[in-house]
Design a protein around this motif. Sequence first.
Motif, PDB file in Angstrom:
ATOM      1  N   LEU A   1       0.637  -1.613   0.146  1.00 44.62           N
ATOM      2  CA  LEU A   1       0.106  -0.284   0.199  1.00 44.62           C
ATOM      3  C   LEU A   1       0.715   1.254  -0.230  1.00 44.62           C
ATOM      4  CD1 LEU A   1      -3.070   1.592   0.583  1.00 44.62           C
ATOM      5  CD2 LEU A   1      -2.456   1.020   2.723  1.00 44.62           C
ATOM      6  N   SER A   2       1.666   1.494   1.049  1.00 42.98           N
ATOM      7  CA  SER A   2       2.688   2.395   1.048  1.00 42.98           C
ATOM      8  C   SER A   2       3.687   2.941  -0.041  1.00 42.98           C
ATOM      9  CB  SER A   2       3.391   3.148   2.349  1.00 42.98           C
ATOM     10  OG  SER A   2       4.751   1.467   2.415  1.00 42.98           O
ATOM     11  N   PHE A   3       4.091   1.446  -0.761  1.00 50.55           N
ATOM     12  CA  PHE A   3       4.563   1.900  -2.096  1.00 50.55           C
ATOM     13  C   PHE A   3       3.716   1.820  -3.158  1.00 50.55           C
ATOM     14  CE2 PHE A   3       6.778  -0.723   0.724  1.00 50.55           C
ATOM     15  CZ  PHE A   3       8.168  -0.642   1.375  1.00 50.55           C
ATOM     16  N   TYR A   4       2.739   1.290  -3.532  1.00 49.94           N
ATOM     17  CA  TYR A   4       2.213   1.927  -4.925  1.00 49.94           C
ATOM     18  C   TYR A   4       1.508   3.562  -4.435  1.00 49.94           C
ATOM     19  CZ  TYR A   4      -2.030  -0.694  -2.785  1.00 49.94           C
ATOM     20  OH  TYR A   4      -2.853  -1.741  -2.314  1.00 49.94           O
ATOM     21  N   GLY A   5       0.903   3.382  -3.166  1.00 48.92           N
ATOM     22  CA  GLY A   5       0.133   4.592  -2.560  1.00 48.92           C
ATOM     23  C   GLY A   5       1.837   5.966  -3.341  1.00 48.92           C
ATOM     24  N   LYS A   6       2.948   5.976  -2.156  1.00 44.74           N
ATOM     25  CA  LYS A   6       3.526   6.858  -3.319  1.00 44.74           C
ATOM     26  C   LYS A   6       3.857   6.975  -4.604  1.00 44.74           C
ATOM     27  CE  LYS A   6       8.292   7.545  -2.866  1.00 44.74           C
ATOM     28  NZ  LYS A   6       9.948   7.913  -2.130  1.00 44.74           N
ATOM     29  N   LYS A   7       4.272   5.966  -5.519  1.00 47.95           N
ATOM     30  CA  LYS A   7       4.132   6.437  -7.112  1.00 47.95           C
ATOM     31  C   LYS A   7       2.999   6.430  -8.230  1.00 47.95           C
ATOM     32  CE  LYS A   7       6.758   4.725 -10.314  1.00 47.95           C
ATOM     33  NZ  LYS A   7       8.170   5.176  -9.928  1.00 47.95           N
ATOM     34  N   LEU A   8       2.037   6.219  -7.122  1.00 50.28           N
ATOM     35  CA  LEU A   8       0.409   6.866  -7.755  1.00 50.28           C
ATOM     36  C   LEU A   8       0.478   8.020  -7.257  1.00 50.28           C
ATOM     37  CD1 LEU A   8      -1.649   3.454  -7.717  1.00 50.28           C
ATOM     38  CD2 LEU A   8      -0.621   4.092  -9.760  1.00 50.28           C
ATOM     39  N   LEU A   9       0.964   8.640  -6.379  1.00 48.11           N
ATOM     40  CA  LEU A   9       0.517   9.599  -5.664  1.00 48.11           C
ATOM     41  C   LEU A   9       2.150  11.255  -6.604  1.00 48.11           C
ATOM     42  CD1 LEU A   9      -1.424   9.132  -2.709  1.00 48.11           C
ATOM     43  CD2 LEU A   9      -2.152  10.268  -4.537  1.00 48.11           C
ATOM     44  N   LYS A  10       2.411  10.694  -6.927  1.00 51.61           N
ATOM     45  CA  LYS A  10       3.721  11.133  -7.850  1.00 51.61           C
ATOM     46  C   LYS A  10       5.111  11.265  -7.074  1.00 51.61           C
ATOM     47  CE  LYS A  10       0.331  13.905 -11.133  1.00 51.61           C
ATOM     48  NZ  LYS A  10      -0.055  14.880 -11.526  1.00 51.61           N
ATOM     49  N   GLY A  11       5.077   9.899  -6.681  1.00 52.71           N
ATOM     50  CA  GLY A  11       6.258   9.894  -5.588  1.00 52.71           C
ATOM     51  C   GLY A  11       6.597  10.813  -4.689  1.00 52.71           C
TER      52      GLY A  11
ATOM     53  N   GLY B   1       4.212   8.162   1.032  1.00 55.09           N
ATOM     54  CA  GLY B   1       3.905   6.843   1.333  1.00 55.09           C
ATOM     55  C   GLY B   1       4.313   7.053   3.113  1.00 55.09           C
ATOM     56  N   VAL B   2       4.890   8.437   3.672  1.00 48.31           N
ATOM     57  CA  VAL B   2       4.691   7.860   5.426  1.00 48.31           C
ATOM     58  C   VAL B   2       3.308   8.340   5.798  1.00 48.31           C
ATOM     59  CG1 VAL B   2       5.337   9.237   7.372  1.00 48.31           C
ATOM     60  CG2 VAL B   2       7.055   9.358   5.425  1.00 48.31           C
ATOM     61  N   VAL B   3       2.203   8.918   5.308  1.00 46.18           N
ATOM     62  CA  VAL B   3       1.356   8.835   5.859  1.00 46.18           C
ATOM     63  C   VAL B   3       0.012   7.596   5.678  1.00 46.18           C
ATOM     64  CG1 VAL B   3      -1.762   9.574   5.992  1.00 46.18           C
ATOM     65  CG2 VAL B   3       0.914  11.202   5.318  1.00 46.18           C
ATOM     66  N   LEU B   4       1.076   7.216   4.590  1.00 45.39           N
ATOM     67  CA  LEU B   4       0.293   5.514   4.734  1.00 45.39           C
ATOM     68  C   LEU B   4       0.930   4.289   4.865  1.00 45.39           C
ATOM     69  CD1 LEU B   4      -0.267   5.245   0.675  1.00 45.39           C
ATOM     70  CD2 LEU B   4      -2.055   5.773   1.729  1.00 45.39           C
TER      71      LEU B   4
ATOM     72  N   ILE C   1       3.647  -1.111 -19.283  1.00 42.31           N
ATOM     73  CA  ILE C   1       3.026  -1.166 -18.395  1.00 42.31           C
ATOM     74  C   ILE C   1       2.644   0.600 -18.399  1.00 42.31           C
ATOM     75  CG2 ILE C   1       4.424   0.043 -16.840  1.00 42.31           C
ATOM     76  CD1 ILE C   1       1.441  -1.978 -15.881  1.00 42.31           C
ATOM     77  N   GLY C   2       3.565   1.423 -19.041  1.00 41.20           N
ATOM     78  CA  GLY C   2       3.827   2.827 -19.568  1.00 41.20           C
ATOM     79  C   GLY C   2       3.824   3.813 -18.643  1.00 41.20           C
ATOM     80  N   ILE C   3       4.604   2.919 -18.025  1.00 39.65           N
ATOM     81  CA  ILE C   3       5.466   3.962 -16.442  1.00 39.65           C
ATOM     82  C   ILE C   3       6.550   3.092 -15.946  1.00 39.65           C
ATOM     83  CG2 ILE C   3       4.048   2.478 -14.485  1.00 39.65           C
ATOM     84  CD1 ILE C   3       3.599   5.201 -13.165  1.00 39.65           C
ATOM     85  N   ASP C   4       7.551   3.690 -15.143  1.00 37.63           N
ATOM     86  CA  ASP C   4       8.698   3.270 -14.673  1.00 37.63           C
ATOM     87  C   ASP C   4       8.801   2.638 -14.418  1.00 37.63           C
ATOM     88  OD1 ASP C   4      11.590   3.090 -15.438  1.00 37.63           O
ATOM     89  OD2 ASP C   4      11.651   4.191 -13.357  1.00 37.63           O
ATOM     90  N   VAL C   5       9.187   0.846 -14.023  1.00 35.83           N
ATOM     91  CA  VAL C   5       9.501  -0.376 -13.111  1.00 35.83           C
ATOM     92  C   VAL C   5      10.632  -0.877 -13.023  1.00 35.83           C
ATOM     93  CG1 VAL C   5       6.918  -0.478 -12.868  1.00 35.83           C
ATOM     94  CG2 VAL C   5       7.795  -1.422 -15.188  1.00 35.83           C
ATOM     95  N   PRO C   6      11.885  -0.083 -12.880  1.00 35.40           N
ATOM     96  CA  PRO C   6      12.585  -0.432 -12.658  1.00 35.40           C
ATOM     97  C   PRO C   6      13.273  -1.696 -12.572  1.00 35.40           C
ATOM     98  CG  PRO C   6      13.161   1.078 -10.718  1.00 35.40           C
ATOM     99  CD  PRO C   6      11.442   0.937 -11.734  1.00 35.40           C
ATOM    100  N   LEU C   7      12.435  -2.394 -11.203  1.00 38.14           N
ATOM    101  CA  LEU C   7      12.734  -3.995 -11.134  1.00 38.14           C
ATOM    102  C   LEU C   7      12.469  -4.608 -11.897  1.00 38.14           C
ATOM    103  CD1 LEU C   7      11.959  -5.281  -7.096  1.00 38.14           C
ATOM    104  CD2 LEU C   7      11.443  -5.995  -9.692  1.00 38.14           C
ATOM    105  N   TRP C   8      11.408  -4.598 -12.996  1.00 31.70           N
ATOM    106  CA  TRP C   8      10.863  -5.084 -13.617  1.00 31.70           C
ATOM    107  C   TRP C   8      12.066  -5.601 -15.194  1.00 31.70           C
ATOM    108  CZ3 TRP C   8       8.066  -9.405 -12.800  1.00 31.70           C
ATOM    109  CH2 TRP C   8       7.443  -9.749 -11.333  1.00 31.70           C
TER     110      TRP C   8
END
Length: 513
Positions: free
Chosen positions: A154-164, A169-172, A498-505
């Motif tokens: 949650l906190s990881f994709y929350g940060k990514k989806l809310l433009k970094g 990320g901290v709040v979630l 995916i159309g967005i940066d996913v460096p791990l993949w």
Amino acid sequence: MQALFDAINAVCEKIQIISDLFWDFPTNFDWYANIPILGNFSLAIILLIGSGIYFSCRLGFIQVRQFKHGLNVLRKSKATAIGISPLAAFFLSTAMRVGPGNILGVTGAISVGGPGALFWMWVSAFFGMATAYTESTLSQIFKEKKDDEYIGGLSFYGKKLLKGSVAAGVVLSLMYIIYALLCFPAQGFNTVSSVGQIAEVLTGKTIDTNSALYWIAFVVLIVVVIAVTFGGIKKVTKVTDFLVPIMAVIYVATVLVLILVNFTRIPWFFYAVFTEAFKPEAVFGGAFGIALAQGVKRGLMSNEAGQGTITMPAAASDAEHPCDQGCVQAIGVFLDTMVICTLTGFVVVMGRVWQTDNSAAWFDMGKLPKYLASATELAPGTAFNTVVSLLISVCFGLFAFTCLLGFMSFAEICANRISQNKIFINVIRVLCLVVISFGVLTSIAGLDLGALWNLSDFANILIAYCNIPLLYIGFKYVKKATNHFEKKDGTPFTSEVIGIDVPLWDDKAKHKK
């Protein structure tokens, strides 16, 4: 000491008022409640079931179409050098899903909403499988690597989806830590109480909660929790890989025996559930809206679909494709509600304790005694009653203990998301242990902190309100990932897909070449 506990109960009851407002709004206004049909649906129910319906339709009911694929992923799962296997992630999420709520939550739902509440748990779970698929796929898409582990949720994709947004990320992360802290006391209380219950069944004697047994159980629990959870996610999964199958098999086998012995009551069970789904039994003094609300509320507490709380074990998996783990997590919802909760419902409804001449006394009993009384009613003979009570008590304790392990592990992951400062991490660890100890000490003191369970309702809906909007924001990425997954053209999953940066993949794709 009693004054302290009374004060805590008073605070919990005030929070419950706020929780009810979140759950019931706007059905607590006459102008809305008087609207035909719609007036029975609160915003929370519309949001939870409505989102499940939306994701199901947009994904072509993937929870049905790819159910077999999810089973195949589990069947072919292998240990990995980095992260954990899809099966280990499944067991870890199941350890958190299949908790005391599978007994207490279902019993409570039927107590308040009648047998029909179980029908609405099925409905919410069916559509919730698509929600679980969506949030778990998102957690896989945006997971990160830390040493030899994968972390996300949650906190990881929350940060990514809310433009970094670092703040997001901290709040979630804080939201999850608070959620875990609200759940710790009850789980600690249940774990140690189950030890006492097991001892009483074995000895046939009532054991004082302030006895040496409870104190020893308390110390052992804290030591084991520290030894397991402070060792990282891989150490936790070694324990859950072992315990989850055991507790699931024991519970399912025990209840199936009770059902088979009372097979003549099975038709009546389905009659009661389906007829009372829209018109609850008069003894409950309920209405359609109450059965519906209880089914969805307890369903969420049990399978956690839409909360985002199960996204961290999903992210920890070393899946071949993000959607693989999405399919697996959808099966987790099925196992939790369609299997475990349904079996609990069989016992409570078929036991018919609430229909006896002494039904008024049934309402005065605690949730676990209600369940045990129902199970005893179905068990043939005193000796078998003892065996059933023992097995259920063992499962209840394991349900609570594995939940503790999951909460501790992921609270620490969220703490690391906020800061990797060792002092801060240790403060969070100590805080978690203090709250767990508080729950256990209430058991030893013989005090009733039943209101703490009410906090779980508040924590559940609060974190769901934070998570579900993020699922809509990120759904376009889930849809693209699903389209790529179902094409099965052999191309790797990358940022280009995916159309967005996913460096791990991207990195994983390079290493496959």
